[in-house]
Structure formats: structure tokens, C-alpha cells
Design an enzyme around this catalytic site. Structure first.
Site, mmCIF file in Angstrom:
data_model
loop_
_atom_site.group_PDB
_atom_site.id
_atom_site.type_symbol
_atom_site.label_atom_id
_atom_site.label_comp_id
_atom_site.label_asym_id
_atom_site.label_seq_id
_atom_site.Cartn_x
_atom_site.Cartn_y
_atom_site.Cartn_z
ATOM 1 N N HIS A 147 0.840 -1.206 0.000
ATOM 2 C CA HIS A 147 0.000 0.000 0.000
ATOM 3 C C HIS A 147 0.874 1.254 0.000
ATOM 4 O O HIS A 147 0.636 2.195 -0.772
ATOM 5 C CB HIS A 147 -0.909 -0.034 1.237
ATOM 6 C CG HIS A 147 -1.642 1.236 1.516
ATOM 7 N ND1 HIS A 147 -2.965 1.440 1.173
ATOM 8 C CD2 HIS A 147 -1.252 2.390 2.128
ATOM 9 C CE1 HIS A 147 -3.342 2.639 1.548
ATOM 10 N NE2 HIS A 147 -2.320 3.241 2.136
ATOM 11 N N GLU A 148 1.879 1.269 0.868
ATOM 12 C CA GLU A 148 2.762 2.440 0.958
ATOM 13 C C GLU A 148 3.605 2.592 -0.311
ATOM 14 O O GLU A 148 3.818 3.716 -0.788
ATOM 15 C CB GLU A 148 3.659 2.332 2.193
ATOM 16 C CG GLU A 148 2.922 2.263 3.521
ATOM 17 C CD GLU A 148 2.000 3.449 3.756
ATOM 18 O OE1 GLU A 148 2.235 4.532 3.176
ATOM 19 O OE2 GLU A 148 1.026 3.290 4.515
ATOM 20 N N HIS A 151 1.580 4.341 -2.804
ATOM 21 C CA HIS A 151 1.604 5.801 -2.646
ATOM 22 C C HIS A 151 2.818 6.396 -3.356
ATOM 23 O O HIS A 151 2.716 7.410 -4.056
ATOM 24 C CB HIS A 151 1.675 6.173 -1.159
ATOM 25 C CG HIS A 151 0.354 6.185 -0.463
ATOM 26 N ND1 HIS A 151 -0.744 6.862 -0.943
ATOM 27 C CD2 HIS A 151 -0.045 5.622 0.711
ATOM 28 C CE1 HIS A 151 -1.755 6.705 -0.109
ATOM 29 N NE2 HIS A 151 -1.361 5.949 0.902
ATOM 30 N N GLU A 224 -6.132 7.121 -1.022
ATOM 31 C CA GLU A 224 -6.094 5.887 -0.238
ATOM 32 C C GLU A 224 -6.701 4.712 -0.999
ATOM 33 O O GLU A 224 -6.189 3.589 -0.932
ATOM 34 C CB GLU A 224 -6.813 6.089 1.103
ATOM 35 C CG GLU A 224 -6.075 6.980 2.077
ATOM 36 C CD GLU A 224 -4.665 6.488 2.349
ATOM 37 O OE1 GLU A 224 -4.478 5.275 2.608
ATOM 38 O OE2 GLU A 224 -3.732 7.311 2.287
#
Length: 295
Positions: A147-148, A151, A224
């Protein structure tokens, strides 16, 4: 770099359109008729320069600030199997996402959280809390790391900084218009800028800045969902859902992430009612549902 140039060009266009719109609606004439001698074009340029300068400066020092504010220890030589696994996992995810290996760190916090920051997708930092490493499975931590990495690969830190630059520009711009109007029209001050200008400008900046933060947070919430999709793509939908469900089970724990990093963490806390407009993250239930619909 192309993302920055395109976004700056877009924001320059926004400033020009705003200037033209104000002129077409006779705003300059209205202000002049009320004794307010204000060059709106110059004011827009002034506010854009300082609005973007603050936002971009924060972006360029974001890694340093993140390390300082969270006491993150960057892993250079792994000393434990957890650290060795972290480095190997981030290296694998970065390669699959098409970015350079970011710095990897651990920050001392009982809460389960992680964040990514950095001014460039090839010069980033990804960090995970000690609490997450201790209580989450490797598959769940991998999903959070994915997930990071999402980003970083999506350039979300740059995009959010530039959105904040636009917001800063217009908050400063309209706050100074309000300050001039209060000073010249209401208090009838004809000699320079009086105390009413400064008080009204500061008050307007606080109020407008608070309201405008809802715009920035709206962009943050959209990011997100995209990062969750990246996490599901890189680590598997099941693992990403499991990680979010584990985070949901720990929502009663306090979140100690600094405000400047909340938007870049995976866990943004809980807010109710109108406060949801100012959430940096969508509710975990909505994120889980979105992943389930994705399949």
C-alpha cells in the site's frame, strides 16, 4: 518531473482564470469604488509564489521531518530476521512497482501503522511501526508495505503537496482581500494598512484554511483507495483485506502519528459526523468494501 511541470502549468492556468473571472465580474471596479486600491493580478502572483513555496519546501524536507518526528530508525544493516525480511520485501515490491528501492525504517510505536514520504518516487522513505511488526502476520505487513509503495509509485506525496499549494494560494489571496475590505470599507482607514487589516487577514486565513483543508483531505481520501488497489495488486487482494480488517480490530488504540504524517500513514483514525469531511483516510469499512467489489 513531468508531473510537477504539468501540475504547475495547470495551477498557473487556474490563477489566470481566477484573475480573468474576477475582472469579468467587475470585482476590481467594486473594490476601487469602495476605496480599496488593490492590484488583484499582482496579489494572485504573490500568493501563488508563497503558497507553493511553503508547500514544496515541506515536501523537500518531508523525509527528514518524518524521521525526526517519529524517531524512525533507518535500516542500513539488518540486525534481526524482521529487519532482513523488511528489506527483502520492500526491495521486491519496489522492483514490481517500477521504482527505486526506498529507505526502509522502523519507528517505535505500539499502534499498528506505517507511512511513506519523500519528494520523489525514486528517493522515498517507507517505515512501519514496531507494534505492527509484532502483532501482524508477514502477509498483512507485506500488504501494508505494498500500500505504501503504491503511494510512492503513484506520486501521491508530490500531488498532495501541489494540491496544498493551490489551496494555500487561494486562502492567502481571499484572506488579503477580506483584510483590505475590512480595513478600507468598514473601518474607513485611508492611510496605509491599519491594525484592522492585519487582524482580519489573520482571522480569515485561519477560518479559510480550516475550511479549505476539507478539499485537501478529499484528495487524500481518493489517494487511499488507489493505494489500496496497488497493495492488492502487489500483495494480493486477500492479504490487503486481511490487513485492513486487522487495523479495524485495533481502532480503539490511540494514534500517535504526527499531524504532518497522518495523511501518509495507513491508519488515519476515526471521526464522526461533519468531522468526516476532514478525515485523511476513508473509513476502513469503505476501503474493505471497495476491495471486495474489485475482486
Amino acid at each position: 518531473m513531468m508531473r510537477i511541470l504539468l501540475f504547475l502549468a495547470t495551477n498557473l492556468a487556474v490563477v489566470l482564470i481566477a484573475s480573468i473571472t474576477l475582472s469579468l465580474f467587475g470585482f476590481n471596479g467594486f473594490m476601487a469604488a469602495n476605496g480599496v486600491d488593490l492590484n488583484l493580478n499582482q496579489l494572485l502572483v504573490f500568493c501563488a509564489v508563497f503558497g507553493f513555496a511553503g508547500s514544496l519546501f515541506s515536501l523537500f524536507i518531508s523525509k527528514w521531518m518524518a524521521k525526526m518526528s517519529t524517531s524512525t530508525q533507518v535500516i542500513t544493516q539488518p540486525r534481526t530476521r524482521h529487519e532482513q525480511w523488511l528489506l527483502q520485501t520492500v526491495e521486491q515490491l519496489s522492483r514490481e512497482a517500477g521504482i527505486k528501492m526506498p529507505e526502509v525504517g522502523i519507528f517505535p510505536a505500539y499502534e499498528a501503522n506505517a507511512f511513506a514520504t519523500g519528494w520523489n518516487k525514486n528517493d522515498a522513505l517507507v517505515a512501519v511501526s514496531q507494534g505492527m511488526l509484532e502483532r501482524f502476520s508477514y502477509d498483512e505487513v507485506k500488504a501494508v508495505l505494498a500500500h505504501e509503495i503504491g503511494h510512492v509509485a503513484n506520486g501521491d506525496m508530490v500531488t498532495l503537496a501541489l494540491v496544498q499549494g493551490v489551496v494555500n494560494t487561494f486562502v492567502m489571496f481571499f484572506a488579503r482581500i477580506i483584510g483590505n475590505f475590512v480595513d478600507k470599507v468598514i473601518f474607513k482607514n485611508e492611510g496605509g494598512r491599519g491594525i484592522a487589516y492585519f487582524v482580519a487577514t489573520i482571522f480569515a486565513e485561519v477560518v479559510l484554511g480550516f475550511l479549505a483543508s476539507a478539499i485537501t483531505m478529499w484528495f487524500s481520501r481518493k489517494r487511499e483507495f488507489r493505494a489500496d488497489e496497488a497493495g492488492a495488486r502487489l500483495a494480493g487482494t486477500g492479504a490487503m483485506i486481511a490487513a485492513l480488517q486487522h487495523l479495524r480490530s485495533e481502532q480503539g488504540l490511540p494514534v500517535h502519528m504526527p499531524d504532518s504524517l497522518t495523511a501518509f500513514g495507513i491508519n488515519g483514525g476515526i471521526k464522526q459526523g461533519m468531522a468526516r469531511l476532514f478525515m485523511s483516510h476513508p473509513p476502513l469499512e469503505e476501503r474493505i468494501d471497495a476491495l471486495r467489489r474489485r475482486g
